[in-house]
Design a protein around this motif. Sequence first.
Motif, short mmCIF file in Angstrom:
data_model
loop_
_atom_site.label_atom_id
_atom_site.label_comp_id
_atom_site.label_asym_id
_atom_site.label_seq_id
_atom_site.Cartn_x
_atom_site.Cartn_y
_atom_site.Cartn_z
N GLU A 36 -10.41 43.37 11.53
CA GLU A 36 -10.54 43.64 12.59
C GLU A 36 -10.34 45.26 12.61
N ALA A 37 -9.59 45.61 11.41
CA ALA A 37 -9.81 46.80 10.98
C ALA A 37 -10.97 47.38 9.92
N ILE A 38 -11.02 46.39 8.91
CA ILE A 38 -12.94 46.17 8.24
C ILE A 38 -14.18 46.02 9.42
N ARG A 39 -13.82 45.17 10.19
CA ARG A 39 -14.54 45.31 10.99
C ARG A 39 -15.23 46.83 12.18
N ASN A 40 -14.06 46.77 12.15
CA ASN A 40 -13.86 48.73 13.54
C ASN A 40 -14.29 49.44 12.05
N LEU A 41 -14.03 49.30 11.17
CA LEU A 41 -14.96 49.91 9.65
C LEU A 41 -16.27 50.13 9.51
N THR A 42 -16.84 48.59 9.54
CA THR A 42 -17.93 48.94 8.63
C THR A 42 -19.12 47.63 9.77
N GLY A 43 -18.53 47.11 10.86
CA GLY A 43 -19.19 46.61 11.80
C GLY A 43 -19.58 44.51 11.91
N ALA A 44 -18.75 44.46 9.55
CA ALA A 44 -18.72 43.01 9.38
C ALA A 44 -17.56 42.99 8.76
N ALA A 45 -16.94 41.24 9.44
CA ALA A 45 -15.65 40.68 8.51
C ALA A 45 -16.18 41.09 6.95
N ALA A 46 -14.70 40.71 6.13
CA ALA A 46 -14.87 41.19 5.08
C ALA A 46 -15.64 40.21 3.86
N THR A 47 -16.28 39.53 3.27
CA THR A 47 -16.85 38.60 2.33
C THR A 47 -16.01 38.20 1.25
N GLY A 48 -15.62 39.23 0.63
CA GLY A 48 -14.42 39.66 -0.08
C GLY A 48 -12.22 39.23 -0.42
N TYR A 49 -11.78 38.45 -0.67
CA TYR A 49 -10.45 38.62 -0.25
C TYR A 49 -10.17 38.78 -2.14
N ARG A 50 -8.66 40.11 -1.72
CA ARG A 50 -7.84 40.47 -2.42
C ARG A 50 -6.87 40.04 -2.50
N SER A 51 -5.86 39.43 -2.44
CA SER A 51 -4.24 38.72 -2.83
C SER A 51 -3.50 40.21 -2.55
N PRO A 52 -2.35 40.91 -2.06
CA PRO A 52 -1.94 41.95 -2.53
C PRO A 52 -0.71 41.04 -3.66
#
Length: 281
Positions: free
Chosen positions: A106-122
């Motif tokens: 949600e935070a990424i979509r608010n920033l970029t307009g789209a959900a992330a396609t990449g994930y890195r586990s913290p």
Amino acid sequence: MPRHLVCLTFDFDALSLWLARGITSPTPISQGEFGAVGAERILALLAIHSIHATWFIPGHTIETYPDLCGRIHAAGHEIGHHGYAHEAPVKLSREAEEAVLVRGNEAIRNLTGAAATGYRSPAWDLSPHSVDLLLAHGFTYDSSMMANDYMPYYVRHGDVIPLDQPAQFGETTRLIELPVSWSLDDFPHFEYLWTATHLQEGLRRAGDVLTNWLDDFRYMARTQEWGVLTLTFHPQVIGRGHRMLMLERLIEQLEGLGATFARMDAVAQEFTQRSATPDAG
Ligand SMILES: [Zn+2]
């Protein structure tokens, strides 16, 4: 034609790196704040070299530094998912892990307009549910595992790993792994960190680490027709003066060795085009 890619990746944890350890006192929090100083320096360096990188940013950082994160996106960098508040998936229930994926997106979509396609586990560790959840939420790639160095691969799910029997590997999915390594991460080399049970000395000479990383590229160039070297940086770690000079030298020398810098989403796409996508998953 040989093609040797380098992904510069920046885990912009800021305060969340400390929050995830339950630490909220002023000095560690200020260490996290320094991440914003480092991020500005990195943005300027990448702009000089016209490099587009991948930034894995927790939702907490996006919402704490909306202007800075907006400029990272506007500069053409990829924004990847890195939890909401740097949560370790392996410690979460399936429901809680999914809620973090949704909130971070949600935070990424608010920033970029789209959900992330990449994930890195913290935590650079995945739970037994992570792969299925990432596929269900539309992710193309993960960047948290270490089964190869220069070659991406398709991630399995359903492995059974008994303590006293041979491993039974599960099925391959369509989730792509762009592998990482502790040896290619600034954090263990440089960060001085102590807790009641743990001391990480860090504080290595930056020139020594530079030599290691250049040699990792040289070895790829010598042994692979096509490959990708993924380096992981934390703005609050690499952002110190002597390390920024090392990052600058690294970029310049990699350019001299013929490296092509790329965002991880572009590398994942290139890998897909080069390899048959498995049917499963
Ligand atoms: Zn992180």
